[in-house]
Design a protein around this motif. Structure first.
Motif, PDB file in Angstrom:
ATOM      1  N   THR A 181      -1.108   8.264  -4.613  1.00  0.00           N
ATOM      2  CA  THR A 181      -1.188   9.334  -3.611  1.00  0.00           C
ATOM      3  C   THR A 181       0.225   9.748  -3.224  1.00  0.00           C
ATOM      4  N   LEU A 182       0.491  11.034  -3.322  1.00  0.00           N
ATOM      5  CA  LEU A 182       1.798  11.572  -2.936  1.00  0.00           C
ATOM      6  C   LEU A 182       1.748  11.977  -1.467  1.00  0.00           C
ATOM      7  N   LEU A 183       2.606  11.388  -0.667  1.00  0.00           N
ATOM      8  CA  LEU A 183       2.599  11.647   0.777  1.00  0.00           C
ATOM      9  C   LEU A 183       3.345  12.919   1.145  1.00  0.00           C
TER      10      LEU A 183
ATOM     11  N   LYS B  89      -4.408   0.984  -5.377  1.00  0.00           N
ATOM     12  CA  LYS B  89      -3.966   2.254  -4.824  1.00  0.00           C
ATOM     13  C   LYS B  89      -2.576   2.121  -4.233  1.00  0.00           C
ATOM     14  N   LEU B  90      -1.781   3.163  -4.445  1.00  0.00           N
ATOM     15  CA  LEU B  90      -0.428   3.169  -3.912  1.00  0.00           C
ATOM     16  C   LEU B  90      -0.087   4.563  -3.411  1.00  0.00           C
ATOM     17  N   ALA B  91       0.497   4.640  -2.211  1.00  0.00           N
ATOM     18  CA  ALA B  91       0.967   5.905  -1.649  1.00  0.00           C
ATOM     19  C   ALA B  91       2.487   5.897  -1.639  1.00  0.00           C
TER      20      ALA B  91
ATOM     21  N   GLU C 299       0.800  -1.217   0.000  1.00  0.00           N
ATOM     22  CA  GLU C 299       0.000   0.000   0.000  1.00  0.00           C
ATOM     23  C   GLU C 299       0.837   1.272   0.000  1.00  0.00           C
ATOM     24  N   SER C 300       2.093   1.205   0.465  1.00  0.00           N
ATOM     25  CA  SER C 300       2.898   2.418   0.609  1.00  0.00           C
ATOM     26  C   SER C 300       4.358   2.101   0.361  1.00  0.00           C
ATOM     27  N   VAL C 301       5.027   3.029  -0.343  1.00  0.00           N
ATOM     28  CA  VAL C 301       6.454   2.902  -0.597  1.00  0.00           C
ATOM     29  C   VAL C 301       7.126   4.222  -0.238  1.00  0.00           C
ATOM     30  N   VAL C 302       8.169   4.167   0.593  1.00  0.00           N
ATOM     31  CA  VAL C 302       8.930   5.352   0.996  1.00  0.00           C
ATOM     32  C   VAL C 302      10.351   5.201   0.487  1.00  0.00           C
ATOM     33  N   GLY C 303      10.781   6.151  -0.326  1.00  0.00           N
ATOM     34  CA  GLY C 303      12.130   6.116  -0.851  1.00  0.00           C
ATOM     35  C   GLY C 303      13.086   6.896   0.020  1.00  0.00           C
ATOM     36  N   SER C 304      14.218   7.252  -0.546  1.00  0.00           N
ATOM     37  CA  SER C 304      15.216   8.043   0.162  1.00  0.00           C
ATOM     38  C   SER C 304      15.468   9.328  -0.600  1.00  0.00           C
TER      39      SER C 304
END
Length: 290
Positions: free
Chosen positions: A42-44, A22-24, A3-8
Motif C-alpha cells: 500500500t502506497l501511503l 501486507k506492507l504500507a 506493518e509500515s515503513v516511512v522513508g525520507s
C-alpha cells in the motif's frame, strides 16, 4: 512483523520483506517481496515505486507510478501508471474501475466496469474486459482482444479480434488501422481507413459504418457490407454490399462485385473487371437512378 515503513525525501530507500503479508510505505523507492508468499503493498503517498515479487499494489490518493523489476503478474488499485519489463510475461489486473497508463506491459485485465488503458510506447498489448485503448501519435501500437465484444481505440495502429463477433469503434484520432478477426468497424467523424490483415481464413466478411476506405488482402475473398449510407473506396475487395441509403462507392483496384441497395447510388468502376448487380427494381428507379 513490520506493518509500515516511512522513508525520507533526500535518499534512496529499498525495503525487502522477509515474510509474506501486507506492507504500507511512504517515500520508499523500491520494495521486494518474498518469492513464495502473497504480498500486498500500500502506497501511503504519491510516489514512483519499483517492485519485485509483489502481488498487489494499492495506490494513494495522489498519482502513483509502479515499475516492475521482473516478469510477473500483479494486481493494482488506484495506480495511474505501470511500467513493465523489456521481455514478455507482464500482466496487470485492475481491481478498481478506472484509467491506467502502461508501458512494456503484455496484458491488462479489466474490471466489470468501464476501463480505459493508455499505451505510452510502441507495444503489443493484449486486453481482457477493457473497453477503451488509447495509443500515441509517434509510435506503433497493436492491440489483441482477449474477450469478445466492443473495443474503442484511438491512435492504435493494429487490432486483432477474437473468434467471436467483435466490434471495433474508432475514436476521433484514429484514421488508419489494420484489423484482423474483426467483424464490424464503426468509424469516426474523420476520414477513416481500414486495412484487412486476415491470416486465418480465406473468406473475410466485414461490416462498416462511417468508414471511407477499405483495403483488402490478396488471396482472400473479401466482402464489405455498408451498414449506413456513406462514401466508400475499396481496394482488393471482392464484393461490396451497399446500404439502403445513398451510397458513393469507388473501386480503386481489383475486380469487384457491387450489390447496390436502394437509393440513388454513385458507383465508379476501376481498371479491373467490375460488376454492378441490382437484385430489385427499387434499387435503381427512374426517380432515384444509380
Amino acid at each position: 512483523a513490520i506493518e509500515s515503513v516511512v522513508g525520507s525525501s533526500s535518499t534512496t530507500e529499498s525495503v525487502t520483506m522477509l515474510a509474506a503479508g501486507k506492507l504500507a510505505v511512504s517515500l520508499v523507492n523500491s520494495v521486494t517481496g518474498t518469492a513464495a508468499g502473497i504480498e500486498t503493498l500500500t502506497l501511503l503517498a504519491a510516489a514512483t515505486t519499483s517492485i519485485s515479487d509483489i502481488n498487489s499494489v494499492i495506490g494513494s490518493a495522489g498519482v502513483d507510478v509502479v515499475s516492475m523489476l521482473k516478469h510477473e503478474a500483479i494486481t493494482v488499485s488506484s495506480v495511474e501508471t505501470v511500467t513493465g519489463t523489456s521481455g514478455a510475461g507482464d500482466t496487470v489486473t485492475l481491481l478498481k474501475t478506472g484509467a491506467l497508463t502502461v508501458s512494456l506491459v503484455d496484458k491488462v485485465i479489466g474490471t466489470t466496469g468501464v476501463d480505459i488503458v493508455t499505451m505510452s510506447g510502441a507495444d503489443n498489448l493484449s486486453v481482457q474486459s477493457v473497453e477503451t485503448v488509447l495509443g500515441t501519435v509517434a509510435t506503433n501500437e497493436s492491440v489483441t482482444m482477449q474477450t469478445t465484444g466492443t473495443l474503442k481505440v484511438s491512435l492504435v495502429d493494429a487490432v486483432t479480434g477474437t473468434s467471436g463477433a467483435d466490434v471495433l469503434q474508432l475514436l476521433g484520432a484514429t484514421t488508419n488501422v489494420t484489423v484482423d478477426l474483426i467483424e464490424t468497424v464503426l468509424g469516426s467523424t474523420l476520414a477513416d481507413k481500414i486495412t484487412l490483415a486476415d491470416a486465418t481464413s480465406d473468406a473475410v466478411n466485414i461490416k462498416v459504418s462511417a468508414i471511407e476506405s477499405v483495403v483488402g488482402t490478396a488471396g482472400d475473398t473479401v466482402t464489405v457490407t455498408m451498414l449506413a449510407a456513406g462514401t466508400l473506396a475499396v481496394n482488393n475487395v471482392d464484393s461490396v454490399v451497399g446500404s439502403a441509403g445513398v451510397d458513393t462507392i469507388t473501386i480503386v483496384a481489383g475486380n469487384t462485385l457491387v450489390k447496390a441497395g436502394a437509393g440513388a447510388d454513385v458507383i465508379t468502376a476501376g481498371s479491373g473487371s467490375d460488376t454492378f448487380l441490382f437484385t430489385a427494381y427499387t434499387h435503381s428507379t427512374a426517380a432515384a437512378a444509380d
